[in-house]
Scaffold this motif. Sequence first.
Motif, mmCIF file in Angstrom:
data_model
loop_
_atom_site.group_PDB
_atom_site.id
_atom_site.type_symbol
_atom_site.label_atom_id
_atom_site.label_comp_id
_atom_site.label_asym_id
_atom_site.label_seq_id
_atom_site.Cartn_x
_atom_site.Cartn_y
_atom_site.Cartn_z
ATOM 1 N N ARG A 103 24.208 -23.852 -22.337
ATOM 2 C CA ARG A 103 23.225 -23.874 -21.252
ATOM 3 C C ARG A 103 23.412 -22.626 -20.412
ATOM 4 N NH1 ARG A 103 25.090 -24.681 -16.262
ATOM 5 N NH2 ARG A 103 27.167 -25.560 -16.017
ATOM 6 N N ALA A 104 22.331 -22.171 -19.812
ATOM 7 C CA ALA A 104 22.408 -21.020 -18.913
ATOM 8 C C ALA A 104 23.061 -21.456 -17.616
ATOM 9 C CB ALA A 104 21.011 -20.469 -18.634
ATOM 10 N N ARG A 105 23.927 -20.621 -17.091
ATOM 11 C CA ARG A 105 24.556 -20.896 -15.797
ATOM 12 C C ARG A 105 23.746 -20.160 -14.737
ATOM 13 N NH1 ARG A 105 30.438 -20.141 -15.152
ATOM 14 N NH2 ARG A 105 29.985 -21.623 -13.522
ATOM 15 N N VAL A 106 22.697 -20.826 -14.279
ATOM 16 C CA VAL A 106 21.793 -20.181 -13.331
ATOM 17 C C VAL A 106 22.485 -19.883 -12.005
ATOM 18 C CG1 VAL A 106 19.650 -21.012 -14.365
ATOM 19 C CG2 VAL A 106 20.811 -22.425 -12.681
ATOM 20 N N GLU A 107 23.562 -20.615 -11.692
ATOM 21 C CA GLU A 107 24.293 -20.334 -10.451
ATOM 22 C C GLU A 107 24.952 -18.953 -10.511
ATOM 23 O OE1 GLU A 107 27.112 -22.721 -13.114
ATOM 24 O OE2 GLU A 107 24.990 -22.824 -12.585
ATOM 25 N N THR A 108 25.370 -18.545 -11.698
ATOM 26 C CA THR A 108 25.937 -17.203 -11.851
ATOM 27 C C THR A 108 24.855 -16.154 -11.672
ATOM 28 O OG1 THR A 108 27.613 -18.034 -13.363
ATOM 29 C CG2 THR A 108 27.213 -15.667 -13.390
ATOM 30 N N LEU A 109 23.699 -16.397 -12.283
ATOM 31 C CA LEU A 109 22.575 -15.470 -12.134
ATOM 32 C C LEU A 109 22.147 -15.395 -10.674
ATOM 33 C CD1 LEU A 109 20.604 -13.582 -13.542
ATOM 34 C CD2 LEU A 109 19.113 -15.554 -13.909
ATOM 35 N N GLN A 110 22.130 -16.521 -9.998
ATOM 36 C CA GLN A 110 21.776 -16.549 -8.583
ATOM 37 C C GLN A 110 22.784 -15.738 -7.761
ATOM 38 O OE1 GLN A 110 21.582 -20.489 -6.929
ATOM 39 N NE2 GLN A 110 20.430 -19.811 -5.144
ATOM 40 N N GLY A 111 24.074 -15.887 -8.053
ATOM 41 C CA GLY A 111 25.106 -15.105 -7.361
ATOM 42 C C GLY A 111 24.941 -13.619 -7.613
ATOM 43 N N LEU A 112 24.598 -13.267 -8.845
ATOM 44 C CA LEU A 112 24.359 -11.870 -9.185
ATOM 45 C C LEU A 112 23.172 -11.322 -8.404
ATOM 46 C CD1 LEU A 112 24.929 -9.369 -10.934
ATOM 47 C CD2 LEU A 112 23.482 -10.415 -12.697
ATOM 48 N N MET A 113 22.102 -12.093 -8.341
ATOM 49 C CA MET A 113 20.905 -11.654 -7.607
ATOM 50 C C MET A 113 21.207 -11.505 -6.109
ATOM 51 S SD MET A 113 18.780 -11.148 -9.976
ATOM 52 C CE MET A 113 17.312 -10.852 -9.045
ATOM 53 N N GLU A 114 21.982 -12.421 -5.561
ATOM 54 C CA GLU A 114 22.362 -12.330 -4.146
ATOM 55 C C GLU A 114 23.194 -11.071 -3.899
ATOM 56 O OE1 GLU A 114 24.359 -15.994 -3.254
ATOM 57 O OE2 GLU A 114 22.503 -17.168 -3.411
ATOM 58 N N PHE A 115 24.128 -10.799 -4.808
ATOM 59 C CA PHE A 115 24.958 -9.604 -4.678
ATOM 60 C C PHE A 115 24.099 -8.347 -4.733
ATOM 61 C CE2 PHE A 115 27.171 -6.131 -6.880
ATOM 62 C CZ PHE A 115 28.145 -5.845 -5.937
ATOM 63 N N CYS A 120 21.909 -3.696 -2.457
ATOM 64 C CA CYS A 120 20.796 -2.747 -2.599
ATOM 65 C C CYS A 120 19.801 -2.894 -1.454
ATOM 66 C CB CYS A 120 20.074 -2.946 -3.929
ATOM 67 S SG CYS A 120 21.127 -2.651 -5.352
ATOM 68 N N GLY A 121 19.456 -4.150 -1.135
ATOM 69 C CA GLY A 121 18.528 -4.417 -0.047
ATOM 70 C C GLY A 121 17.169 -3.799 -0.282
ATOM 71 N N ASN A 122 16.288 -3.966 0.698
ATOM 72 C CA ASN A 122 14.935 -3.416 0.601
ATOM 73 C C ASN A 122 14.947 -1.901 0.597
ATOM 74 O OD1 ASN A 122 13.778 -5.934 0.506
ATOM 75 N ND2 ASN A 122 13.483 -6.053 2.716
ATOM 76 N N ALA A 123 15.835 -1.312 1.394
ATOM 77 C CA ALA A 123 15.906 0.147 1.446
ATOM 78 C C ALA A 123 16.326 0.699 0.093
ATOM 79 C CB ALA A 123 16.881 0.600 2.531
ATOM 80 N N GLY A 124 17.277 0.039 -0.556
ATOM 81 C CA GLY A 124 17.718 0.472 -1.874
ATOM 82 C C GLY A 124 16.620 0.346 -2.905
ATOM 83 N N ALA A 125 15.877 -0.765 -2.846
ATOM 84 C CA ALA A 125 14.769 -0.965 -3.785
ATOM 85 C C ALA A 125 13.676 0.070 -3.568
ATOM 86 C CB ALA A 125 14.203 -2.372 -3.637
ATOM 87 N N GLN A 126 13.368 0.353 -2.305
ATOM 88 C CA GLN A 126 12.337 1.346 -1.995
ATOM 89 C C GLN A 126 12.787 2.736 -2.440
ATOM 90 O OE1 GLN A 126 11.266 1.481 2.117
ATOM 91 N NE2 GLN A 126 9.625 2.948 1.810
#
Length: 135
Positions: A103-115, A120-126
């Motif tokens: 099964r996918a461990r979506v909590e790990t993916l969520q932690g990665l996305m939060e990190f 990076c934040g919005n400034a990093g994305a921009q």
Amino acid sequence: TLSKSFDSIRTVARRCKRPGPLNRTLNDRMQTNLAIVALSALAQESRFAAFRLLVQAGPQGQSASNIAATLDMPASSLSFHLKELTHAGLVAPRQQGRFIFYRARVETLQGLMEFLSATCGNAGAQSMQERLATV
């Protein structure tokens, strides 16, 4: 695993009353290294396909034989890719009779996305979009 490692880092960071620059740097490096492991695991086409399939399958996951059949992949190749995803903390195996279900461990993916959002934040994305526009 990656998810447990993120949780451990958060726990240690919370316990520090006054985290100094050294503690912050160490935590940042640890989280960065964990993120690199997860992103590296997903940066391969077959592993990404298997992970996407498991995310779509939901919490019940799928058996290794079903994953292999769906992706039209030899069992030995799939085993290697699932091992890499497991090592990165992105999937979790469970034995059920003669079969291994993943099964996918979506909590790990969520932690990665939060990190990534936090670092990076919005400034990093921009800034990244601006750099890519010049390519």
